[in-house]
Write an enzyme that holds these catalytic residues in place. Structure first.
Site, PDB file in Angstrom:
ATOM      1  N   HIS A  66      -7.417   0.929  -6.457  1.00  0.00           N
ATOM      2  CA  HIS A  66      -7.575   0.051  -5.285  1.00  0.00           C
ATOM      3  C   HIS A  66      -8.254  -1.233  -5.784  1.00  0.00           C
ATOM      4  CE1 HIS A  66      -7.788  -1.170  -1.267  1.00  0.00           C
ATOM      5  NE2 HIS A  66      -8.605  -0.275  -0.740  1.00  0.00           N
ATOM      6  N   ARG A  99       0.879  -1.181   0.000  1.00  0.00           N
ATOM      7  CA  ARG A  99       0.000   0.000   0.000  1.00  0.00           C
ATOM      8  C   ARG A  99       0.910   1.223   0.000  1.00  0.00           C
ATOM      9  NH1 ARG A  99      -5.225   1.516   3.554  1.00  0.00           N
ATOM     10  NH2 ARG A  99      -6.079   0.231   1.894  1.00  0.00           N
ATOM     11  N   ARG A 119     -13.737  -8.214   1.521  1.00  0.00           N
ATOM     12  CA  ARG A 119     -12.302  -8.004   1.252  1.00  0.00           C
ATOM     13  C   ARG A 119     -11.554  -9.299   1.558  1.00  0.00           C
ATOM     14  NH1 ARG A 119     -10.099  -2.920   1.416  1.00  0.00           N
ATOM     15  NH2 ARG A 119      -8.208  -4.029   0.803  1.00  0.00           N
ATOM     16  N   CYS A 165     -16.275   2.144   0.575  1.00  0.00           N
ATOM     17  CA  CYS A 165     -15.102   1.298   0.843  1.00  0.00           C
ATOM     18  C   CYS A 165     -14.690   1.359   2.310  1.00  0.00           C
ATOM     19  CB  CYS A 165     -13.946   1.729  -0.051  1.00  0.00           C
ATOM     20  SG  CYS A 165     -13.555   3.477   0.116  1.00  0.00           S
ATOM     21  N   GLN A 210     -10.182  -3.717  -3.462  1.00  0.00           N
ATOM     22  CA  GLN A 210     -11.459  -3.159  -3.039  1.00  0.00           C
ATOM     23  C   GLN A 210     -12.529  -3.435  -4.093  1.00  0.00           C
ATOM     24  OE1 GLN A 210     -12.151  -1.262  -0.056  1.00  0.00           O
ATOM     25  NE2 GLN A 210     -14.182  -1.812  -0.781  1.00  0.00           N
ATOM     26  N   ASP A 216     -17.045   7.682  -1.436  1.00  0.00           N
ATOM     27  CA  ASP A 216     -15.763   7.534  -0.739  1.00  0.00           C
ATOM     28  C   ASP A 216     -15.432   8.901  -0.129  1.00  0.00           C
ATOM     29  OD1 ASP A 216     -13.264   6.685   0.129  1.00  0.00           O
ATOM     30  OD2 ASP A 216     -12.324   6.715  -1.858  1.00  0.00           O
TER      31      ASP A 216
HETATM   32  N1   CP Z   1     -11.184   0.097   2.351  1.00  0.00           N
HETATM   33  C1   CP Z   1      -9.928   0.001   2.810  1.00  0.00           C
HETATM   34  O1   CP Z   1      -8.989  -0.257   2.055  1.00  0.00           O
HETATM   35  O2   CP Z   1      -9.792   0.169   4.142  1.00  0.00           O
HETATM   36  P1   CP Z   1      -8.420   0.387   4.942  1.00  0.00           P
HETATM   37  O3   CP Z   1      -7.835   1.698   4.446  1.00  0.00           O
HETATM   38  O4   CP Z   1      -8.796   0.416   6.373  1.00  0.00           O
HETATM   39  O5   CP Z   1      -7.498  -0.757   4.610  1.00  0.00           O
HETATM   40  N1  NVA Z   2      -9.736   6.986  -1.400  1.00  0.00           N
HETATM   41  C1  NVA Z   2      -9.406   6.522  -0.074  1.00  0.00           C
HETATM   42  C2  NVA Z   2      -9.689   5.070   0.056  1.00  0.00           C
HETATM   43  C3  NVA Z   2      -9.370   4.462   1.386  1.00  0.00           C
HETATM   44  C4  NVA Z   2      -9.620   2.988   1.431  1.00  0.00           C
HETATM   45  C5  NVA Z   2      -7.951   6.834   0.218  1.00  0.00           C
HETATM   46  O1  NVA Z   2      -7.121   6.618  -0.671  1.00  0.00           O
HETATM   47  O2  NVA Z   2      -7.659   7.294   1.321  1.00  0.00           O
END
Ligand code: CP
Ligand code: NVA
Length: 323
Positions: free
Chosen positions: A129, A102, A292, A264, A132, A224
């Protein structure tokens, strides 16, 4: 399927995405069948941003298949600063059987995948993502019974989650509408790819600045956060720019009567969504979060299983899952 990595939904064919979704359903309904499939395999999880769902679901997912995970925090790795992406890849491939990353720039995950001989999974970049989106369409499929022809309305920032939703929608033949304020639309290359892939599958992709147009008669309403991780300094400006893009009861009621609400998570209640909508019986955000786990188990199985574990083919799976 002949892929080393899971970096973007765009890297797969429609039937490969279908296969992963159906495998996820099978894994969800028969978890014990796969309880040794990744026995003693280790997944390194590199996080340059915070996480609840991604961290827990990958960790629990690999444990449920007999493996282990190692959490590597931003402070520990400091990708590209303490050590180059290349060197991290070359070290980890000697010790573990998969890497989840990530991070910020999408190119970092691509670079990791190019340089590591082991599978690399995208656990969120600024661009997309994909894990997701797999959980999202798995959820829609469970609830709606089909994906082809569904109208999926995303209201908010044309961000990583919106991009992945568009890509996966195009792969499964859905009609994805994204309503964003001017200047916050999804990137053009993502729209172009989704429109083109949709020509093969029957899916479509529409971008608008009008939330009501996107949500009208939708099967799914999705939102989101307005400021993603890394955009904290812009939060105040974004709060103003996204006024009118809140998913509240008035907007949600423009969708079909049996529409579902998706997010999400994490959610900023009172900003992009009201409590009334996210806590309503039509909200499926926690089923989505649970999925997930199942979607990523399917991805890890496919990529990390090794030569001794044989997974069922598409036709066999369709019979097993009764679709
Ligand atoms: N939706 C999602 O990826 O959640 P986190 O940022 O908590 O991993
Ligand atoms: N768009 C958000 C998604 C988190 C799961 C971010 O990148 O923070």
């Amino acid at each position: 399927m002949n892929h080393k990595d899971f970096i973007s939904i765009r890297d797969f064919s429609p039937s490969e995405i279908q296969y992963l979704l159906i495998l996820a359903r099978q894994v969800k309904s028969h978890p014990t069948t796969y309880c040794d499939a990744l026995k003693r395999k280790t997944l390194a999880m590199i996080f340059e941003k915070p996480s609840l769902r991604t961290r827990v679901s990958f960790d629990v997912g690999i444990q449920q298949m007999g493996g282990f995970s190692i959490y590597l925090s931003p402070a520990e790795i400091n990708l590209g600063k303490r050590e180059s992406v290349y060197d991290v890849a070359k070290n980890l491939e000697r010790m573990v059987q998969g890497i989840m990353v990530r991070t910020f720039a999408h190119e970092i995950v691509e670079e990791m995948a190019r340089n590591a001989s082991i599978p690399v999974i995208n656990g969120l970049t600024d661009f997309c993502h994909p894990c997701q989106a797999m959980a999202d369409y798995l959820t829609m499929w469970e609830i709606k019974g089909n994906l082809e022809g569904l109208k999926v309305a995303f209201v908010g920032d044309g961000d990583n989650v919106a991009h992945a939703l568009m890509f996966a929608g195009a792969q499964v033949g859905a009609h994805v509408w994204v309503a964003s304020p001017r200047g916050y639309e999804p990137v053009e290359a993502a729209v172009k790819w989704s429109v083109e892939r949709g020509r093969e599958t029957g899916g479509t992709c529409h971008i608008t600045n009008d939330p009501a147009e996107a949500v009208a008669s939708a099967d799914v309403v999705y939102t989101d956060v307005w400021a993603s991780m890394g955009q904290e300094a812009e939060a105040e400006k974004r709060d103003k720019d996204f006024r009118g893009y809140q998913v509240n009861a008035a907007l949600f009621h423009k969708a079909k009567r049996d529409a579902i609400f998706m997010h999400c998570l994490p959610a900023h209640r009172g900003k992009e969504v009201t409590d009334e909508v996210i806590d309503s019986p039509q909200s499926v955000v926690f089923q989505q979060a649970e999925n997930r786990l199942h979607a990523q188990k399917a991805i890890m199985l496919e990529l990390m299983k090794g030569e001794f574990v044989k997974l069922p083919g598409l036709v066999e799976l369709q019979e097993l899952v009764h679709v």
